[in-house]
Scaffold this motif. Structure first.
Motif, PDB file in Angstrom:
ATOM      1  N   SER A   1       0.873  -1.194   0.117  1.00 28.33           N
ATOM      2  CA  SER A   1       0.038  -0.272   0.019  1.00 28.33           C
ATOM      3  C   SER A   1       0.818   1.252   0.052  1.00 28.33           C
ATOM      4  N   SER A   2       1.639   1.557  -1.131  1.00 28.21           N
ATOM      5  CA  SER A   2       2.580   2.340  -0.967  1.00 28.21           C
ATOM      6  C   SER A   2       3.105   2.930  -2.669  1.00 28.21           C
ATOM      7  N   GLY A   3       3.386   3.925  -2.683  1.00 31.24           N
ATOM      8  CA  GLY A   3       3.924   4.221  -4.059  1.00 31.24           C
ATOM      9  C   GLY A   3       4.601   5.733  -4.074  1.00 31.24           C
TER      10      GLY A   3
ATOM     11  N   PHE B   1       1.712  -5.353  -2.904  1.00 34.08           N
ATOM     12  CA  PHE B   1       0.415  -5.854  -2.370  1.00 34.08           C
ATOM     13  C   PHE B   1      -0.388  -4.680  -1.687  1.00 34.08           C
ATOM     14  N   VAL B   2      -1.495  -4.091  -2.475  1.00 34.67           N
ATOM     15  CA  VAL B   2      -2.171  -3.326  -2.337  1.00 34.67           C
ATOM     16  C   VAL B   2      -3.787  -3.293  -1.849  1.00 34.67           C
ATOM     17  N   GLY B   3      -4.124  -2.273  -1.435  1.00 33.82           N
ATOM     18  CA  GLY B   3      -5.493  -2.651  -0.882  1.00 33.82           C
ATOM     19  C   GLY B   3      -6.779  -2.148  -1.922  1.00 33.82           C
ATOM     20  N   GLY B   4      -6.317  -2.403  -3.143  1.00 31.71           N
ATOM     21  CA  GLY B   4      -7.441  -2.087  -4.154  1.00 31.71           C
ATOM     22  C   GLY B   4      -7.598  -0.422  -4.404  1.00 31.71           C
ATOM     23  N   PRO B   5      -8.499  -0.192  -5.385  1.00 31.13           N
ATOM     24  CA  PRO B   5      -8.943   1.086  -5.775  1.00 31.13           C
ATOM     25  C   PRO B   5      -9.226   2.047  -4.649  1.00 31.13           C
ATOM     26  N   GLY B   6      -9.800   1.544  -3.409  1.00 28.48           N
ATOM     27  CA  GLY B   6     -10.069   2.322  -2.102  1.00 28.48           C
ATOM     28  C   GLY B   6      -8.900   2.529  -1.514  1.00 28.48           C
TER      29      GLY B   6
ATOM     30  N   ASN C   1      -3.977  -6.797  -5.807  1.00 30.19           N
ATOM     31  CA  ASN C   1      -4.715  -5.848  -5.155  1.00 30.19           C
ATOM     32  C   ASN C   1      -5.914  -6.652  -4.578  1.00 30.19           C
ATOM     33  N   LEU C   2      -5.939  -6.347  -3.277  1.00 31.26           N
ATOM     34  CA  LEU C   2      -7.026  -7.017  -2.476  1.00 31.26           C
ATOM     35  C   LEU C   2      -7.853  -5.640  -1.864  1.00 31.26           C
ATOM     36  N   PRO C   3      -9.207  -5.835  -2.069  1.00 30.61           N
ATOM     37  CA  PRO C   3     -10.103  -4.568  -1.987  1.00 30.61           C
ATOM     38  C   PRO C   3     -10.424  -4.524  -0.260  1.00 30.61           C
ATOM     39  N   VAL C   4      -9.305  -4.089   0.508  1.00 33.61           N
ATOM     40  CA  VAL C   4      -9.259  -4.105   1.852  1.00 33.61           C
ATOM     41  C   VAL C   4      -9.001  -2.443   2.433  1.00 33.61           C
ATOM     42  N   GLY C   5      -8.708  -1.638   1.346  1.00 28.55           N
ATOM     43  CA  GLY C   5      -8.244  -0.098   1.709  1.00 28.55           C
ATOM     44  C   GLY C   5      -6.746  -0.051   1.955  1.00 28.55           C
ATOM     45  N   HIS C   6      -6.554   1.147   2.846  1.00 27.19           N
ATOM     46  CA  HIS C   6      -4.990   1.486   2.850  1.00 27.19           C
ATOM     47  C   HIS C   6      -4.729   0.916   4.210  1.00 27.19           C
ATOM     48  N   GLY C   7      -5.593   0.209   5.239  1.00 27.85           N
ATOM     49  CA  GLY C   7      -5.311  -0.204   6.377  1.00 27.85           C
ATOM     50  C   GLY C   7      -4.845  -1.586   6.253  1.00 27.85           C
ATOM     51  N   GLY C   8      -5.007  -2.402   5.323  1.00 23.44           N
ATOM     52  CA  GLY C   8      -4.491  -3.703   5.158  1.00 23.44           C
ATOM     53  C   GLY C   8      -5.212  -4.588   6.008  1.00 23.44           C
ATOM     54  N   THR C   9      -4.467  -5.762   6.369  1.00 26.27           N
ATOM     55  CA  THR C   9      -4.843  -6.804   7.367  1.00 26.27           C
ATOM     56  C   THR C   9      -3.977  -7.194   8.377  1.00 26.27           C
ATOM     57  N   TYR C  10      -2.856  -6.177   8.545  1.00 25.43           N
ATOM     58  CA  TYR C  10      -1.758  -6.725   9.676  1.00 25.43           C
ATOM     59  C   TYR C  10      -2.150  -6.844  10.666  1.00 25.43           C
TER      60      TYR C  10
END
Length: 421
Positions: free
Chosen positions: A309-311, A331-336, A360-369
């Motif tokens: 979730s970075s760029g 590994f990014v949180g999708g378009p959201g 891309n997994l649609p979970v947003g910036h917070g991820g699943t950490y």
């Protein structure tokens, strides 16, 4: 690094950098390697081999020839006067057996050129790689018999020195789904980091996963479930920041971790002695931590880079993409995910031919950490590390090919470039 330079200068002025009294070394060798370099700065690793009697303290000196300056040093104390640099042992690494090696590293600055020092002196004796300090025969002398390089002590890049360290202490908060239940600890010679490792070491050396946190937070337990899960599969995961720490982390802390694992793997007396695979290192980070991972990804010791979730935020930093030579995974949180546009922009600018994965997994910036065992990001990160650092082709099938494990019947959206098993 500027803060480190100010601290060193202040310590030297106050007389805090003391010289250890110790016997002279009748023979020594020095391996000086510039492991990373960028405009105006560099990182160097130094390994000193004692070819004489055992030492109970050491002092290494050299002179720079192009105006370089040491700004930050670990595994020792440093003083610099003009071009002359003096490094004295730390409290924990002053004892060096015959044939033993001691290592330290540092960050420095340079302008114009950055040549290696021409010579080194250990406890007042010139290091020539042989006993006696005189490697060059005078005219008319018979050809000397070469002195064998000692083999009883590992070099910093040797991933498998003979293990012999003490029994490691217990770790905190043990868990994870892997075969090696893991927890975290802190160590005095890397006290601004949190180390996640198996409670009991596996028989093989531990590959390394270095982590930068979201928000540039120097809190080593921000992603505890995620990092512990990785460690439970037989990895050493090191996060910037102490447990529940505060303050701001930097990319230099990732380099500091790299230098530490190399030094500890070769340091007799460390419980990590011979137990780290220093040829298998992944640098990674979430959000701000991903930007830090980019900064150090050109270090020759890095095997792969993982961006969560970075760029890059500024096109002026695109040079960090152009210098990539090792496989990279996103590994990014999708378009959201607020980092999605930047990550996808970076994806389009990667060097031609670079092996790369984008998930891309649609979970947003917070991820699943923070989920149990790091959630889906934890599961997939372990598989990627098993593939890239352990050579597990079955794990690699998760990412490679049209029928990859994440390609169909999952919530992941996958892109691939130049991936082969």
């Amino acid at each position: 690094m500027l803060a480190g330079a100010v601290g060193l200068a202040t310590a030297a002025a106050a007389g805090l950098l003391t010289t250890t009294a110790a016997q002279a070394a009748p023979g020594c060798g020095v391996d000086y390697t510039v492991s990373s370099s960028w405009p105006g700065g560099f990182t160097a690793a130094v390994a000193v081999t004692n070819l004489g009697d055992p030492l109970t303290g050491w002092k290494l000196t050299w002179s720079f020839t192009a105006g370089q300056t040491v700004t930050q040093l670990w595994n020792g104390s440093v003083a610099q006067s003009g071009s002359q640099v003096t490094v004295t042992n730390a409290a924990y690494n002053g004892t060096v057996a015959t044939g033993g090696t001691v290592s330290f590293g540092f960050n420095g600055t340079w302008t114009g050129s950055n040549p290696k020092p021409a010579s080194f002196t250990l406890n007042g004796v010139l290091c020539t790689g042989s006993v006696g300090g005189s490697p060059t025969p005078t005219p008319g002398d018979p050809t000397p018999t070469p002195t064998a390089t000692p083999t009883s002590s590992p070099t910093p890049n040797d991933p498998t020195p003979s293990p012999g360290g003490p029994t490691p202490p217990p770790v905190s908060s043990v868990g994870g789904s892997g075969p090696y239940p893991a927890g975290y600890e802190t160590v005095s010679n890397l006290d601004n980091h949190t180390l996640y490792r198996p409670a009991s070491f596996p028989s093989r050396p531990l590959p390394v996963f270095l982590w930068g946190n979201g928000g540039c937070a120097a809190n080593g337990t921000t992603a505890l479930p995620f990092l512990r899960e990785i460690a439970s599969h037989g990895f050493l995961a090191i996060s910037n920041g102490r447990p529940n720490g505060s303050g701001t982390e930097t990319a230099a802390m990732l380099t500091q971790s790299m230098n530490w694992v190399v030094a500890e793997n070769s340091r007799p007396g460390s419980w990590y002695y011979g137990r780290i695979d220093t040829t298998k290192i992944a640098v990674a980070g979430w959000s701000c931590g991903g930007l830090e991972a980019y900064e150090v990804s050109n270090d020759a010791r890095v095997s792969t880079t993982m961006i969560f979730s970075s760029g890059l935020l500024d096109d002026n930093n695109d040079y960090q993409l152009r210098r990539l030579t090792k496989p990279i995974a996103y590994f990014v949180g999708g378009p959201g995910d607020i980092a999605y546009p930047n990550a996808m922009d970076d994806w389009g600018k990667l060097p031609s031919g670079l092996p790369a994965f984008m998930g891309n997994l649609p979970v947003g910036h917070g991820g699943t950490y923070g989920q149990t065992n790091g959630g889906e990001f934890g599961r997939v990160a372990v598989l990627y590390l098993k593939w890239r650092l352990l050579g597990d082709r079955t794990a690699g099938q998760t990412f490679v090919g049209g029928n990859c494990g994440l390609c169909a019947n999952t919530q992941w959206t996958v892109q691939q470039k130049n991936l082969t098993l």
